[in-house]
Design an enzyme around this catalytic site. Sequence first.
Site, PDB file in Angstrom:
ATOM      1  N   ASN A 198     -62.693 -55.561 -82.865  1.00 19.54           N
ATOM      2  CA  ASN A 198     -62.634 -56.260 -81.585  1.00 19.54           C
ATOM      3  C   ASN A 198     -61.220 -56.323 -81.017  1.00 19.54           C
ATOM      4  O   ASN A 198     -61.033 -56.290 -79.803  1.00 19.54           O
ATOM      5  CB  ASN A 198     -63.197 -57.674 -81.743  1.00 19.54           C
ATOM      6  CG  ASN A 198     -64.698 -57.685 -81.850  1.00 19.54           C
ATOM      7  OD1 ASN A 198     -65.403 -57.359 -80.909  1.00 19.54           O
ATOM      8  ND2 ASN A 198     -65.205 -58.042 -83.023  1.00 19.54           N
ATOM      9  N   THR A 217     -60.614 -60.095 -86.441  1.00 21.11           N
ATOM     10  CA  THR A 217     -60.844 -61.011 -85.322  1.00 21.11           C
ATOM     11  C   THR A 217     -61.713 -62.169 -85.788  1.00 21.11           C
ATOM     12  O   THR A 217     -61.472 -63.329 -85.447  1.00 21.11           O
ATOM     13  CB  THR A 217     -61.508 -60.266 -84.152  1.00 21.11           C
ATOM     14  OG1 THR A 217     -60.706 -59.133 -83.814  1.00 21.11           O
ATOM     15  CG2 THR A 217     -61.633 -61.170 -82.945  1.00 21.11           C
ATOM     16  N   ASN A 244     -58.198 -54.607 -82.764  1.00 20.50           N
ATOM     17  CA  ASN A 244     -57.460 -53.374 -83.047  1.00 20.50           C
ATOM     18  C   ASN A 244     -58.396 -52.254 -83.479  1.00 20.50           C
ATOM     19  O   ASN A 244     -59.467 -52.504 -84.043  1.00 20.50           O
ATOM     20  CB  ASN A 244     -56.419 -53.599 -84.145  1.00 20.50           C
ATOM     21  CG  ASN A 244     -55.302 -54.519 -83.710  1.00 20.50           C
ATOM     22  OD1 ASN A 244     -54.733 -54.350 -82.640  1.00 20.50           O
ATOM     23  ND2 ASN A 244     -54.988 -55.508 -84.533  1.00 20.50           N
ATOM     24  N   GLY A 291     -72.788 -55.843 -89.508  1.00 21.98           N
ATOM     25  CA  GLY A 291     -71.803 -55.046 -88.789  1.00 21.98           C
ATOM     26  C   GLY A 291     -71.368 -53.822 -89.570  1.00 21.98           C
ATOM     27  O   GLY A 291     -71.313 -53.835 -90.807  1.00 21.98           O
ATOM     28  N   ALA A 292     -71.046 -52.763 -88.836  1.00 27.74           N
ATOM     29  CA  ALA A 292     -70.628 -51.516 -89.473  1.00 27.74           C
ATOM     30  C   ALA A 292     -69.411 -51.716 -90.360  1.00 27.74           C
ATOM     31  O   ALA A 292     -69.298 -51.116 -91.435  1.00 27.74           O
ATOM     32  CB  ALA A 292     -70.335 -50.463 -88.404  1.00 27.74           C
ATOM     33  N   ASP A 293     -68.487 -52.587 -89.934  1.00 22.71           N
ATOM     34  CA  ASP A 293     -67.276 -52.814 -90.730  1.00 22.71           C
ATOM     35  C   ASP A 293     -67.602 -53.442 -92.072  1.00 22.71           C
ATOM     36  O   ASP A 293     -67.006 -53.090 -93.096  1.00 22.71           O
ATOM     37  CB  ASP A 293     -66.280 -53.682 -89.956  1.00 22.71           C
ATOM     38  CG  ASP A 293     -66.881 -54.980 -89.444  1.00 22.71           C
ATOM     39  OD1 ASP A 293     -68.132 -55.105 -89.368  1.00 22.71           O
ATOM     40  OD2 ASP A 293     -66.105 -55.900 -89.099  1.00 22.71           O
ATOM     41  N   ASP A 352     -61.909 -46.713 -87.156  1.00 23.29           N
ATOM     42  CA  ASP A 352     -62.504 -48.041 -87.340  1.00 23.29           C
ATOM     43  C   ASP A 352     -62.192 -48.878 -86.101  1.00 23.29           C
ATOM     44  O   ASP A 352     -61.049 -49.293 -85.905  1.00 23.29           O
ATOM     45  CB  ASP A 352     -61.950 -48.700 -88.600  1.00 23.29           C
ATOM     46  CG  ASP A 352     -62.317 -50.172 -88.703  1.00 23.29           C
ATOM     47  OD1 ASP A 352     -63.454 -50.520 -88.323  1.00 23.29           O
ATOM     48  OD2 ASP A 352     -61.469 -50.971 -89.153  1.00 23.29           O
ATOM     49  N   VAL A 353     -63.209 -49.126 -85.273  1.00 22.85           N
ATOM     50  CA  VAL A 353     -63.025 -49.864 -84.026  1.00 22.85           C
ATOM     51  C   VAL A 353     -63.359 -51.333 -84.254  1.00 22.85           C
ATOM     52  O   VAL A 353     -64.517 -51.687 -84.496  1.00 22.85           O
ATOM     53  CB  VAL A 353     -63.914 -49.295 -82.902  1.00 22.85           C
ATOM     54  CG1 VAL A 353     -63.665 -50.058 -81.596  1.00 22.85           C
ATOM     55  CG2 VAL A 353     -63.655 -47.809 -82.708  1.00 22.85           C
ATOM     56  N   ASP A 381     -62.605 -59.994 -95.272  1.00 22.93           N
ATOM     57  CA  ASP A 381     -61.918 -59.170 -94.271  1.00 22.93           C
ATOM     58  C   ASP A 381     -61.326 -60.078 -93.204  1.00 22.93           C
ATOM     59  O   ASP A 381     -62.053 -60.740 -92.458  1.00 22.93           O
ATOM     60  CB  ASP A 381     -62.902 -58.180 -93.644  1.00 22.93           C
ATOM     61  CG  ASP A 381     -62.209 -57.163 -92.733  1.00 22.93           C
ATOM     62  OD1 ASP A 381     -61.005 -57.336 -92.444  1.00 22.93           O
ATOM     63  OD2 ASP A 381     -62.880 -56.205 -92.317  1.00 22.93           O
TER      64      ASP A 381
END
Length: 258
Positions: A9, A132, A11, A107-109, A6-7, A129
């Site tokens: 911004n 960032t 971490n 967003g993917a997250d 999980d990328v 969540d």
Amino acid sequence: MLLVIDVGNTNTVLGIYHEGELEYHWRIETSRHKTEDEFGMLLRSLFDYVGLMFDQIEGIIISSVVPPIMFSLERMCIKYFQIEPQIVGPGMKTGLNIKYDNPKEVGADRIVNAVAAIHLYGSPLIVVDFGTATTYCYINERKEYMGGAIAPGITISTEALYSRAAKLPRIEIARPDHIVGKSTVSAMQSGILYGYVGQVEGIVKRMKWQSKKNPKVIATGGLASLIADESDCIDIVDPFLTLKGLELIYERNRVESV
């Protein structure tokens, strides 16, 4: 074994799943400038620490909100694992019905979090969540992703205060002893923490009012526990929600491709 990445911004969180269970996880700084070999060597050191070998990994899935990093990550997966990774994005089977005006903007997250939350906790839901950016996602009783809200993250806000106000120091984000601060540091901690608690409670309250439902509120992200301890509006803190969602999406697409 499955490697999930999980990328974010700030971490990047990595996890290793074995037979549906999260066995190992790591949090590293997101670097937009690492090469495929630098990523490979970093993962080698993490794997060595827990006694894993690259050839034990049978699949990889990545979600990312940082496009510049993806080329190096994909090349790393192919070079060091001999695996073409699954990438969360348009065309991937998630099982999520997105009602955004332009679904490609989500967003993917946020997609991954919603998939995991629905599977684990049912619906309707609000998923918060703390990353960032702090994101709020509303999923209705039909398990449809309706949209949400995006606010500056608590760390961004703290850094902005430090960088723009000459006499204010950089501080640790922590619960102060009293809401009425008796020093500059404690006053800043009070304002930042309880200001964010107020933001969360305000947005959640308005989402519930607009939906005319009483959705369960799920929180994830690094500061979720700190905020949840100060507010009754968060029902569940799940620190590994995103990794769980990645594992679910991988399995859905793996079964589909068999």
